[in-house]
Design a protein around this motif. Sequence first.
Motif, PDB file in Angstrom:
ATOM      1  N   PHE A  86       1.315   4.480   9.314  1.00  0.00           N
ATOM      2  CA  PHE A  86       0.554   5.709   9.538  1.00  0.00           C
ATOM      3  C   PHE A  86       0.244   6.387   8.206  1.00  0.00           C
ATOM      4  CE2 PHE A  86       0.263  10.297  10.146  1.00  0.00           C
ATOM      5  CZ  PHE A  86      -0.693  10.390  11.147  1.00  0.00           C
ATOM      6  N   SER A  87       1.261   6.565   7.365  1.00  0.00           N
ATOM      7  CA  SER A  87       1.052   7.246   6.087  1.00  0.00           C
ATOM      8  C   SER A  87       0.240   6.395   5.116  1.00  0.00           C
ATOM      9  CB  SER A  87       2.401   7.629   5.460  1.00  0.00           C
ATOM     10  OG  SER A  87       3.242   6.503   5.350  1.00  0.00           O
ATOM     11  N   ALA A  88       0.480   5.079   5.102  1.00  0.00           N
ATOM     12  CA  ALA A  88      -0.220   4.213   4.153  1.00  0.00           C
ATOM     13  C   ALA A  88      -1.697   4.055   4.490  1.00  0.00           C
ATOM     14  CB  ALA A  88       0.458   2.843   4.110  1.00  0.00           C
ATOM     15  N   ARG A  93       0.839  -1.198   0.000  1.00  0.00           N
ATOM     16  CA  ARG A  93       0.000   0.000   0.000  1.00  0.00           C
ATOM     17  C   ARG A  93       0.876   1.249   0.000  1.00  0.00           C
ATOM     18  NH1 ARG A  93      -4.203  -2.680   4.336  1.00  0.00           N
ATOM     19  NH2 ARG A  93      -5.596  -3.599   2.779  1.00  0.00           N
ATOM     20  N   PRO A  94       0.644   2.183  -0.914  1.00  0.00           N
ATOM     21  CA  PRO A  94       1.491   3.376  -1.023  1.00  0.00           C
ATOM     22  C   PRO A  94       1.516   4.170   0.283  1.00  0.00           C
ATOM     23  CG  PRO A  94       0.024   3.183  -2.914  1.00  0.00           C
ATOM     24  CD  PRO A  94      -0.431   2.161  -1.919  1.00  0.00           C
ATOM     25  N   ALA A  95       2.704   4.566   0.690  1.00  0.00           N
ATOM     26  CA  ALA A  95       2.880   5.370   1.904  1.00  0.00           C
ATOM     27  C   ALA A  95       2.965   6.831   1.486  1.00  0.00           C
ATOM     28  CB  ALA A  95       4.144   4.942   2.645  1.00  0.00           C
ATOM     29  N   ILE A  96       1.835   7.520   1.556  1.00  0.00           N
ATOM     30  CA  ILE A  96       1.742   8.892   1.044  1.00  0.00           C
ATOM     31  C   ILE A  96       1.186   9.822   2.115  1.00  0.00           C
ATOM     32  CG2 ILE A  96       0.703  10.391  -0.699  1.00  0.00           C
ATOM     33  CD1 ILE A  96       0.580   7.968  -2.564  1.00  0.00           C
ATOM     34  N   LEU A  97       1.901  10.916   2.361  1.00  0.00           N
ATOM     35  CA  LEU A  97       1.449  11.944   3.298  1.00  0.00           C
ATOM     36  C   LEU A  97       0.934  13.157   2.526  1.00  0.00           C
ATOM     37  CD1 LEU A  97       4.410  11.699   5.816  1.00  0.00           C
ATOM     38  CD2 LEU A  97       2.024  11.148   6.335  1.00  0.00           C
ATOM     39  N   ASP A  98       0.196  14.011   3.189  1.00  0.00           N
ATOM     40  CA  ASP A  98      -0.361  15.211   2.577  1.00  0.00           C
ATOM     41  C   ASP A  98       0.715  16.301   2.556  1.00  0.00           C
ATOM     42  OD1 ASP A  98      -1.757  17.786   2.295  1.00  0.00           O
ATOM     43  OD2 ASP A  98      -3.586  16.614   2.503  1.00  0.00           O
ATOM     44  N   LYS A  99       1.300  16.539   1.387  1.00  0.00           N
ATOM     45  CA  LYS A  99       2.402  17.511   1.285  1.00  0.00           C
ATOM     46  C   LYS A  99       1.935  18.935   1.577  1.00  0.00           C
ATOM     47  CE  LYS A  99       5.241  14.821  -1.951  1.00  0.00           C
ATOM     48  NZ  LYS A  99       6.360  14.598  -1.012  1.00  0.00           N
ATOM     49  N   LYS A 100       0.685  19.235   1.233  1.00  0.00           N
ATOM     50  CA  LYS A 100       0.144  20.568   1.517  1.00  0.00           C
ATOM     51  C   LYS A 100       0.071  20.785   3.021  1.00  0.00           C
ATOM     52  CE  LYS A 100      -3.797  23.584   0.463  1.00  0.00           C
ATOM     53  NZ  LYS A 100      -4.401  23.767   1.798  1.00  0.00           N
ATOM     54  N   LEU A 101      -0.357  19.771   3.751  1.00  0.00           N
ATOM     55  CA  LEU A 101      -0.419  19.859   5.205  1.00  0.00           C
ATOM     56  C   LEU A 101       0.974  20.030   5.789  1.00  0.00           C
ATOM     57  CD1 LEU A 101      -2.017  19.731   7.842  1.00  0.00           C
ATOM     58  CD2 LEU A 101      -2.027  17.222   7.645  1.00  0.00           C
ATOM     59  N   HIS A 154      -3.685   7.350   4.077  1.00  0.00           N
ATOM     60  CA  HIS A 154      -3.870   7.605   2.644  1.00  0.00           C
ATOM     61  C   HIS A 154      -4.952   6.707   2.067  1.00  0.00           C
ATOM     62  CE1 HIS A 154      -2.998   8.553  -1.515  1.00  0.00           C
ATOM     63  NE2 HIS A 154      -2.804   7.277  -1.763  1.00  0.00           N
ATOM     64  N   LEU A 155      -4.926   5.426   2.447  1.00  0.00           N
ATOM     65  CA  LEU A 155      -5.932   4.480   1.972  1.00  0.00           C
ATOM     66  C   LEU A 155      -7.330   4.895   2.426  1.00  0.00           C
ATOM     67  CD1 LEU A 155      -6.285   1.753   0.452  1.00  0.00           C
ATOM     68  CD2 LEU A 155      -6.109   0.625   2.676  1.00  0.00           C
ATOM     69  N   ALA A 156      -7.406   5.520   3.600  1.00  0.00           N
ATOM     70  CA  ALA A 156      -8.696   5.964   4.140  1.00  0.00           C
ATOM     71  C   ALA A 156      -9.106   7.338   3.619  1.00  0.00           C
ATOM     72  CB  ALA A 156      -8.629   6.002   5.667  1.00  0.00           C
ATOM     73  N   GLY A 157      -8.249   7.970   2.825  1.00  0.00           N
ATOM     74  CA  GLY A 157      -8.566   9.302   2.307  1.00  0.00           C
ATOM     75  C   GLY A 157      -8.519  10.377   3.367  1.00  0.00           C
ATOM     76  N   ILE A 158      -7.686  10.172   4.391  1.00  0.00           N
ATOM     77  CA  ILE A 158      -7.581  11.116   5.503  1.00  0.00           C
ATOM     78  C   ILE A 158      -6.285  11.917   5.391  1.00  0.00           C
ATOM     79  CG2 ILE A 158      -7.238  11.283   8.017  1.00  0.00           C
ATOM     80  CD1 ILE A 158      -9.114   8.859   8.296  1.00  0.00           C
ATOM     81  N   ARG A 159      -6.393  13.231   5.456  1.00  0.00           N
ATOM     82  CA  ARG A 159      -5.193  14.076   5.447  1.00  0.00           C
ATOM     83  C   ARG A 159      -4.370  13.779   6.698  1.00  0.00           C
ATOM     84  NH1 ARG A 159      -5.995  20.192   5.050  1.00  0.00           N
ATOM     85  NH2 ARG A 159      -3.884  20.085   4.178  1.00  0.00           N
ATOM     86  N   ALA A 160      -3.061  13.643   6.516  1.00  0.00           N
ATOM     87  CA  ALA A 160      -2.236  13.239   7.652  1.00  0.00           C
ATOM     88  C   ALA A 160      -0.854  13.855   7.568  1.00  0.00           C
ATOM     89  CB  ALA A 160      -2.120  11.724   7.710  1.00  0.00           C
TER      90      ALA A 160
END
Length: 355
Positions: A268-270, A192-200, A273-279
């Motif tokens: 945490f990041s994956a 699962r992609p480990a992606i954080l919200d870069k804008k946040l 992200h899968l849940a569509g939650i900004r983190a």
Amino acid sequence: MANCGCKDHINNNTEKENEASDSLTRYPDGSVKLRNPHIQLMDQDILYHIALGSESHDLIEMFGDVKFVCMGGTPKRMETFAHYIMEEIGYKLPTGTTLMDISQYSYRYSMYKVGPVISVSHGMGVASIGILLHEMIKLMYHAKAKEPIFIRIGTCGGLDLEPGTVVISDSVVDGLGNSFYSMPILGKIVKRPAILDKKLARELKALASVDDPYDTTVGTTMCAEDFYEGQGRIDGAFCDFTETDKMQYLEDLVKKGVKNIEMESLPFSALTHLAGIRAAIVCVTFLNRLKGDQVAAPKEVMNEYQERPQKLVARYIKKYLQSKGRLSSFDGHGSIAVKSPRRFKLVQQESQTFE
């Protein structure tokens, strides 16, 4: 040859992909939608490790106003943060009451609620935070919380950074440099992609003050599955590599832009992200790993270091609530609200059963 409008086509595809992803993870009103059809078919969903249940507790009444879920390793740190954020946002407890550990009957995690903010401990390591994330995401779903933001407040080992530096993660890798969370499910490896919200991450960085007596930086975080060998330490019970091997590995991480090492960022990041939650993840370095392996700073220094990420996160929460006109305008959510006394007792008994 006519202009194919490739850029517009790519932008349109991206927008459609985002809309499709949003439809999987959010309802039209912004509340969390689970990517699990089985939950809706259950008589009751027991959030076992935080001692709550979808039919034993009125989760909408208790948590429907939540906007921020802040999590960190230890119960004491998150209790401290709960008291700190209470002062920062001007939240007043009813006369004669104190902050309550909502999950006290689980004996696993500690959770406090201060107006629109949850402060919860996640324990140490990938497995511990993974369990909590499943249940916190489900809690947001049952509570019908709208567009919650998850923030991990932690400690870490820095790479070529002074102790006490605040690190905001904008990307995450594992010990092999992969940017995905890999785990076996039904005998197969799922990535699962480990992606954080870069804008946040940028918004948090913008709140770092020039008056802060420490640096705040943004960069890549490495998530290890172990404190000792997995982080290249030579002070564990076992070690099959040399100091030279260790230094070469750590210096290579620095060259690749890795700022710090901790143990929870990948799930945490994956999962957010899968849940569509900004983190976002905000950590403070306890040491510079290029200069040693053991944390040797005095306790009072360590305690002050741990306050630094809390201050930055509190600034963000306070600014957000001010912008929405929600500062000090709380509607009393958060006390225990029981739907079914019988089921409430059952959930407590089930959560208390441990070996």
